[in-house]
Structures are given as structure tokens and as C-alpha cells.
Design a protein around this motif. Structure first.
Motif, PDB file in Angstrom:
ATOM      1  N   ALA A 121      -1.680   5.392 -33.146  1.00 51.00           N
ATOM      2  CA  ALA A 121      -0.279   5.224 -33.551  1.00 51.00           C
ATOM      3  C   ALA A 121       0.314   6.557 -34.003  1.00 51.00           C
ATOM      4  O   ALA A 121       1.464   6.875 -33.675  1.00 51.00           O
ATOM      5  N   VAL A 122      -0.455   7.340 -34.745  1.00 52.19           N
ATOM      6  CA  VAL A 122       0.030   8.651 -35.182  1.00 52.19           C
ATOM      7  C   VAL A 122       0.311   9.542 -33.981  1.00 52.19           C
ATOM      8  O   VAL A 122       1.356  10.214 -33.907  1.00 52.19           O
ATOM      9  N   MET A 123      -0.596   9.544 -33.011  1.00 47.39           N
ATOM     10  CA  MET A 123      -0.414  10.407 -31.844  1.00 47.39           C
ATOM     11  C   MET A 123       0.780   9.957 -31.007  1.00 47.39           C
ATOM     12  O   MET A 123       1.580  10.777 -30.550  1.00 47.39           O
ATOM     13  N   ILE A 124       0.922   8.654 -30.804  1.00 46.66           N
ATOM     14  CA  ILE A 124       2.085   8.151 -30.071  1.00 46.66           C
ATOM     15  C   ILE A 124       3.357   8.461 -30.843  1.00 46.66           C
ATOM     16  O   ILE A 124       4.406   8.794 -30.261  1.00 46.66           O
ATOM     17  N   GLY A 125       3.274   8.398 -32.175  1.00 45.81           N
ATOM     18  CA  GLY A 125       4.433   8.655 -33.017  1.00 45.81           C
ATOM     19  C   GLY A 125       4.963  10.073 -32.950  1.00 45.81           C
ATOM     20  O   GLY A 125       6.088  10.332 -33.404  1.00 45.81           O
ATOM     21  N   LYS A 126       4.202  10.997 -32.384  1.00 41.97           N
ATOM     22  CA  LYS A 126       4.705  12.359 -32.217  1.00 41.97           C
ATOM     23  C   LYS A 126       5.903  12.397 -31.288  1.00 41.97           C
ATOM     24  O   LYS A 126       6.753  13.295 -31.403  1.00 41.97           O
ATOM     25  N   THR A 127       5.977  11.452 -30.362  1.00 38.11           N
ATOM     26  CA  THR A 127       7.096  11.424 -29.414  1.00 38.11           C
ATOM     27  C   THR A 127       7.919  10.140 -29.509  1.00 38.11           C
ATOM     28  O   THR A 127       9.005  10.081 -28.947  1.00 38.11           O
ATOM     29  N   GLU A 128       7.408   9.123 -30.217  1.00 43.41           N
ATOM     30  CA  GLU A 128       8.127   7.858 -30.350  1.00 43.41           C
ATOM     31  C   GLU A 128       8.125   7.478 -31.826  1.00 43.41           C
ATOM     32  O   GLU A 128       7.123   6.994 -32.353  1.00 43.41           O
ATOM     33  N   SER A 129       9.246   7.661 -32.493  1.00 43.14           N
ATOM     34  CA  SER A 129       9.306   7.578 -33.950  1.00 43.14           C
ATOM     35  C   SER A 129       8.944   6.200 -34.483  1.00 43.14           C
ATOM     36  O   SER A 129       8.470   6.078 -35.628  1.00 43.14           O
ATOM     37  N   ALA A 130       9.145   5.153 -33.702  1.00 44.12           N
ATOM     38  CA  ALA A 130       8.816   3.812 -34.183  1.00 44.12           C
ATOM     39  C   ALA A 130       7.333   3.696 -34.506  1.00 44.12           C
ATOM     40  O   ALA A 130       6.938   2.992 -35.450  1.00 44.12           O
ATOM     41  N   TYR A 131       6.511   4.391 -33.759  1.00 45.51           N
ATOM     42  CA  TYR A 131       5.064   4.335 -33.991  1.00 45.51           C
ATOM     43  C   TYR A 131       4.677   5.194 -35.192  1.00 45.51           C
ATOM     44  O   TYR A 131       3.708   4.880 -35.899  1.00 45.51           O
ATOM     45  N   GLN A 132       5.408   6.257 -35.442  1.00 49.23           N
ATOM     46  CA  GLN A 132       5.197   7.048 -36.651  1.00 49.23           C
ATOM     47  C   GLN A 132       5.481   6.194 -37.884  1.00 49.23           C
ATOM     48  O   GLN A 132       4.721   6.205 -38.859  1.00 49.23           O
ATOM     49  N   GLN A 133       6.561   5.430 -37.825  1.00 46.65           N
ATOM     50  CA  GLN A 133       6.905   4.557 -38.934  1.00 46.65           C
ATOM     51  C   GLN A 133       5.891   3.426 -39.088  1.00 46.65           C
ATOM     52  O   GLN A 133       5.541   3.029 -40.212  1.00 46.65           O
ATOM     53  N   ALA A 134       5.384   2.923 -37.961  1.00 46.81           N
ATOM     54  CA  ALA A 134       4.362   1.874 -38.012  1.00 46.81           C
ATOM     55  C   ALA A 134       3.088   2.394 -38.666  1.00 46.81           C
ATOM     56  O   ALA A 134       2.451   1.694 -39.469  1.00 46.81           O
ATOM     57  N   ALA A 135       2.696   3.619 -38.343  1.00 41.46           N
ATOM     58  CA  ALA A 135       1.513   4.222 -38.958  1.00 41.46           C
ATOM     59  C   ALA A 135       1.718   4.376 -40.463  1.00 41.46           C
ATOM     60  O   ALA A 135       0.796   4.134 -41.260  1.00 41.46           O
ATOM     61  N   ALA A 136       2.914   4.760 -40.867  1.00 39.00           N
ATOM     62  CA  ALA A 136       3.210   4.918 -42.295  1.00 39.00           C
ATOM     63  C   ALA A 136       3.113   3.583 -43.024  1.00 39.00           C
ATOM     64  O   ALA A 136       2.592   3.509 -44.150  1.00 39.00           O
ATOM     65  N   ARG A 137       3.615   2.513 -42.401  1.00 36.70           N
ATOM     66  CA  ARG A 137       3.521   1.191 -43.024  1.00 36.70           C
ATOM     67  C   ARG A 137       2.066   0.737 -43.120  1.00 36.70           C
ATOM     68  O   ARG A 137       1.660   0.118 -44.114  1.00 36.70           O
ATOM     69  N   GLN A 138       1.287   1.020 -42.093  1.00 36.80           N
ATOM     70  CA  GLN A 138      -0.127   0.660 -42.134  1.00 36.80           C
ATOM     71  C   GLN A 138      -0.825   1.383 -43.288  1.00 36.80           C
ATOM     72  O   GLN A 138      -1.619   0.790 -44.027  1.00 36.80           O
ATOM     73  N   ALA A 139      -0.537   2.667 -43.461  1.00 38.69           N
ATOM     74  CA  ALA A 139      -1.133   3.422 -44.563  1.00 38.69           C
ATOM     75  C   ALA A 139      -0.692   2.874 -45.915  1.00 38.69           C
ATOM     76  O   ALA A 139      -1.496   2.768 -46.851  1.00 38.69           O
ATOM     77  N   ASP A 140       0.582   2.529 -46.029  1.00 34.94           N
ATOM     78  CA  ASP A 140       1.077   1.957 -47.281  1.00 34.94           C
ATOM     79  C   ASP A 140       0.360   0.655 -47.601  1.00 34.94           C
ATOM     80  O   ASP A 140       0.029   0.380 -48.767  1.00 34.94           O
ATOM     81  N   PHE A 141       0.102  -0.144 -46.587  1.00 31.47           N
ATOM     82  CA  PHE A 141      -0.625  -1.396 -46.800  1.00 31.47           C
ATOM     83  C   PHE A 141      -2.025  -1.113 -47.332  1.00 31.47           C
ATOM     84  O   PHE A 141      -2.483  -1.751 -48.289  1.00 31.47           O
ATOM     85  N   LEU A 142      -2.716  -0.154 -46.723  1.00 32.98           N
ATOM     86  CA  LEU A 142      -4.069   0.180 -47.169  1.00 32.98           C
ATOM     87  C   LEU A 142      -4.066   0.685 -48.609  1.00 32.98           C
ATOM     88  O   LEU A 142      -4.885   0.265 -49.432  1.00 32.98           O
ATOM     89  N   LEU A 143      -3.149   1.589 -48.904  1.00 30.41           N
ATOM     90  CA  LEU A 143      -3.190   2.296 -50.178  1.00 30.41           C
ATOM     91  C   LEU A 143      -2.572   1.513 -51.335  1.00 30.41           C
ATOM     92  O   LEU A 143      -3.034   1.636 -52.478  1.00 30.41           O
ATOM     93  N   ASN A 144      -1.582   0.683 -51.037  1.00 33.17           N
ATOM     94  CA  ASN A 144      -0.793   0.099 -52.125  1.00 33.17           C
ATOM     95  C   ASN A 144      -0.753  -1.422 -52.158  1.00 33.17           C
ATOM     96  O   ASN A 144      -0.333  -1.990 -53.181  1.00 33.17           O
ATOM     97  N   ILE A 145      -1.152  -2.087 -51.075  1.00 28.78           N
ATOM     98  CA  ILE A 145      -1.019  -3.540 -51.012  1.00 28.78           C
ATOM     99  C   ILE A 145      -2.366  -4.238 -50.897  1.00 28.78           C
ATOM    100  O   ILE A 145      -2.593  -5.271 -51.533  1.00 28.78           O
ATOM    101  N   ALA A 146      -3.272  -3.705 -50.108  1.00 23.34           N
ATOM    102  CA  ALA A 146      -4.578  -4.334 -49.885  1.00 23.34           C
ATOM    103  C   ALA A 146      -5.331  -4.495 -51.207  1.00 23.34           C
ATOM    104  O   ALA A 146      -5.177  -3.679 -52.119  1.00 23.34           O
ATOM    105  N   PRO A 147      -6.136  -5.556 -51.332  1.00 24.02           N
ATOM    106  CA  PRO A 147      -6.945  -5.714 -52.552  1.00 24.02           C
ATOM    107  C   PRO A 147      -7.863  -4.514 -52.770  1.00 24.02           C
ATOM    108  O   PRO A 147      -8.252  -3.832 -51.821  1.00 24.02           O
ATOM    109  N   LYS A 148      -8.190  -4.271 -54.031  1.00 25.86           N
ATOM    110  CA  LYS A 148      -9.101  -3.190 -54.395  1.00 25.86           C
ATOM    111  C   LYS A 148     -10.314  -3.773 -55.119  1.00 25.86           C
ATOM    112  O   LYS A 148     -10.187  -4.724 -55.907  1.00 25.86           O
ATOM    113  N   TYR A 149     -11.474  -3.205 -54.818  1.00 25.76           N
ATOM    114  CA  TYR A 149     -12.683  -3.577 -55.531  1.00 25.76           C
ATOM    115  C   TYR A 149     -12.561  -3.099 -56.981  1.00 25.76           C
ATOM    116  O   TYR A 149     -11.650  -2.350 -57.333  1.00 25.76           O
ATOM    117  N   SER A 150     -13.492  -3.507 -57.820  1.00 23.50           N
ATOM    118  CA  SER A 150     -13.400  -3.187 -59.245  1.00 23.50           C
ATOM    119  C   SER A 150     -13.373  -1.686 -59.520  1.00 23.50           C
ATOM    120  O   SER A 150     -12.825  -1.249 -60.538  1.00 23.50           O
TER     121      SER A 150
END
Length: 398
Positions: free
Chosen positions: A119-148
Motif C-alpha cells: 500500500a505504501v509503494m502504490i501510494g507513491k503514485t496513488e494518494s488513496a493508498y497512501q491514506q489507506a496505509a496511514a489509517r492502517q498504521a493508526d489502527f495498529l498504533l492507537n486502536i488495536a488492543p494492547k497486551y499488559s
């Protein structure tokens, strides 16, 4: 979400991009990685299989674009590649949701992120995929459950850590750090690798346990494939960090990553074999030998022998060579490597012989790692005339 399209509708891709996707140097590894790729493409049907397949295709056909290439970040940036003319990206794009919160609708946290590098590589030429990669990262870092301890969960419903996620989430986050020019994200990625290891590795084993968490999926065994996932994920993070100029000061982190990879390999080197293959669980002689974990752990050994020959000397190459030759004996005329562990039930005592998409991808990782080791003059087996162009008929078809 991009709809899945039948394989036959993509046959034209090969004809339009053959000159671009089949020019990588070729070595004789003893088995046919290109037939393996065709089986992988035909069988892959899950989010992590698509992401793993895309990575394997990138290494196979466009190694200069992967983090294992000589200059994967020109001028410190993610390279710009035409998604329509890059086999791996054209393959991955059909599965990526450019509008969703995560890249593929899934109840796993990590599995959709396996498509993140694409998605990051495709996003270099197609901005929608850059934004999709950013949302995926936000989900991992800020939304997904965290272990103790703060480690990102592999599941959405509970805080649960899987060795598998090392190859899904963290190579993507490291790659996104380069794309967004964010050293803090690179540090976060390293810290997540450390937190995952803190839980999944215990002091009385060199290798990692498979699953730790509250659900019925808990698996404290040393799953061969899980250790392959962890090792290869760490290898990709390591190479991303090393080859990005802004990580130059992360010498301690780089040393730690190498040490963690060495632990996994050293544990595998102490493990026994069945029919020339590592057993499904490394510490359990009751299991059959299988191709998936054997192939991926051997790929880790080749990668690290090139990366740091002093830390990973000849004995690692010899071990990987022996395993590679055994793997070659287990490829059938239809391109399938067998037996594998059931990729959907790692406790299944029946040998999986109909073709595991991830095992096929791991065999490609083994091939590309060996190829690069030979071309770097670290592995001694000579290459066939280089570069050898694989004919369109020998290349995988979408």
C-alpha cells in the motif's frame, strides 16, 4: 474494497509487464521458485496470504525494490514504482481496500497489515493508498488492543500476541517510517519488536512461543512456522532500519535485532529433523517434518549470512544449504512443496499435501535469500550466467 477477480482475467498482466518482472538474476537452488509462485498465486485466499505473496513476488521479480536491494531507499525515500508495471504491486492492489480503516476487512489486527508495504509503494503514485496505509498504521498504533506491557495485539477481540504478527505489522511500520520520514515511528517499531519478544520468548528456550493470551488459541509450543514468521519479520525490520540513512544512529537497536534473530536461528540449529525437514514444533519429536518452517528459517539464515558474516558464519550457511536441498526433494512436479503443516490449523497431525500458500511463499523467500547470498559471493555455489532472464512462460501468471 477492490473485488477479487478470477485468476484468468489477469493473464494479460504478464504479457504487458514481462520485460519488467522477469529480468532478475537467476541461480539454481535445486527447485523451481517460479512454479512455486504460480501455485501460491492460485491458492492464496486470506489477507495474510495475499500480503505474504506480494512480498515474495517483490523479492522474486523486483529485488531492487525490496528492502534487501542494494539501494532500497534512494535519497532516503521509498522508491517510486509504477503499480501497473510492477508484478507484486499489481497483484497486491486487487485485494487492498483504499477506503477502509484497515487494508482488508479482517478480525485479525496484524494480517491486513501484511499488505502495508504494498500500500505504501502504490501510494507513491496513488494518494488513496497512501491514506489507506496511514489509517492502517493508526489502527495498529492507537486502536488495536494492547497486551499488559503495551505490545500490539494480533487479535481485535482480545489482547493476544502471536509470533506471526512479527512478519505482518512491524515490517510495514518500519517501512512507513521511511515513507513519512519519521524516526520516532522507527523507534516505536523497534520497541514493539522488543515488547513482543518479551512475552513470546522465555528464558529457558531460544525460540519463541506461538501464541500468548487469554483465549483458547493459546499455544506455548515452539511452532516452527511461528519462529520463521518472527525471524523473517525481524530481518525485514533490520534491513529497513539499516538502509535508511536517518536510522544511522540506531546502532544499539540494530545490534539487538541481530541478537534476537540469532537466538531464533540458534534454537532451530539445535532442533532435530524428520525426513530432512524441521518438525512442526521444534521441541517435540512427535511431530512430522514439514516444509514451511524449514524454508522460512533457512531463508533467515541466508539473509543474515549476507548481512553480518562475522555474526552468522559458515555453519549457518551449511545448515541452510542442507535444508534447501531437502526442500528441493519435497517439491512435486506440479510445483507444490509437501508436506506442509495445515496453514489453518497448526495442531493438525495430518500432513498438508494440497499446497499451503504460505509454504509456497516461504520457498520463494528461501530461493531469493539464497540467490542474493550467491550473488553477494557469500554462498559459494556459483550462479548460472547472470543476469538470466526468465522467459514469460516460466514466470508466474496472475
Amino acid at each position: 474494497m477492490a473485488r477479487f477477480r478470477p485468476i484468468h482475467s489477469f493473464l494479460s498482466i504478464l504479457l504487458s509487464t514481462a520485460s519488467l518482472v522477469v529480468a532478475a538474476p537467476h541461480v539454481n537452488a535445486g527447485f523451481d521458485a517460479f512454479e512455486a509462485a504460480q501455485v501460491m498465486i492460485n491458492l492464496a485466499s486470506k489477507s495474510w496470504e495475499w500480503g505474504t505473496a506480494a512480498q515474495a513476488l517483490l523479492e522474486l521479480y523486483n529485488p531492487e525494490l525490496s528492502v534487501f536491494g542494494a539501494n532500497p531507499f534512494p535519497n532516503g525515500n521509498v522508491p517510486t514504482a509504477d503499480p501497473a508495471a510492477t508484478f507484486a504491486l499489481r497483484y497486491a492492489k486487487q485485494f487492498i481496500s483504499a477506503m477502509g480503516q484497515i487494508l482488508v476487512p479482517d478480525d485479525a489486527v496484524g494480517d491486513p497489515a501484511s499488505l502495508g508495504v504494498s500500500a505504501v509503494m502504490i501510494g507513491k503514485t496513488e494518494s488513496a493508498y497512501q491514506q489507506a496505509a496511514a489509517r492502517q498504521a493508526d489502527f495498529l498504533l492507537n486502536i488495536a488492543p494492547k497486551y499488559s506491557n503495551g505490545a500490539i495485539s494480533h487479535r481485535t477481540e482480545v489482547a493476544e500476541l502471536w509470533a506471526d504478527n512479527m512478519a505482518m505489522s512491524f515490517p510495514f511500520l518500519a517501512y512507513l517510517a521511511v515513507e513519512t520520514n519519521d524516526p520516532n515511528l522507527m523507534t516505536t517499531t523497534f520497541n514493539q519488536c522488543r515488547l513482543q519478544r518479551d512475552v513470546l520468548k522465555v528464558s529457558w528456550f531460544l525460540n519463541w512461543r506461538h501464541i500468548i493470551g487469554p483465549s483458547g488459541a493459546r499455544d506455548e509450543g515452539l511452532w516452527s512456522t511461528g519462529n520463521g514468521w518472527a525471524g523473517y519479520g525481524l530481518v525485514r525490520v533490520l534491513h529497513t532500519m539499516q538502509k535508511w540513512p536517518r536510522s544511522a544512529g540506531m546502532t544499539s537497536e540494530i545490534t539487538q535485532l541481530k541478537t534476537w534473530i540469532k537466538e531464533i536461528l540458534d534454537g532451530a540449529l539445535l532442533s532435530g529433523f524428520d525426513d530432512g525437514l524441521l518438525r512442526n514444533y521444534l521441541n517435540d519429536d512427535g511431530w512430522f517434518g514439514e516444509v514451511a518452517g524449514t524454508a522460512l528459517l533457512s531463508a533467515v539464515a541466508y539473509r543474515m549470512a549476507v548481512n553480518d558474516p562475522a555474526m552468522f558464519p559458515q555453519r549457518y550457511i551449511t545448515w541452510a544449504d542442507t535444508n534447501r536441498q531437502a526442500i528441493a526433494r519435497h517439491q512435486r512436479s506440479d510445483g507444490i512443496f509437501s508436506p506442509a503443516v495445515n496453514p489453518y490449523n497448526w495442531h493438525d497431525r495430518n500432513k498438508y499435501t494440497t499446497g499451503s500458500p504460505e509454504a509456497q511463499a516461504f520457498a520463494i523467500h528461501l530461493y531469493t535469500a539464497y540467490r542474493d547470498c550467491v550473488l553477494a559471493n557469500v554462498c559459494t555455489t556459483p550462479a548460472s550466467p547472470s543476469p538470466t532472464t526468465i522467459s514469460a512462460g516460466s514466470a508466474a501468471r496472475l
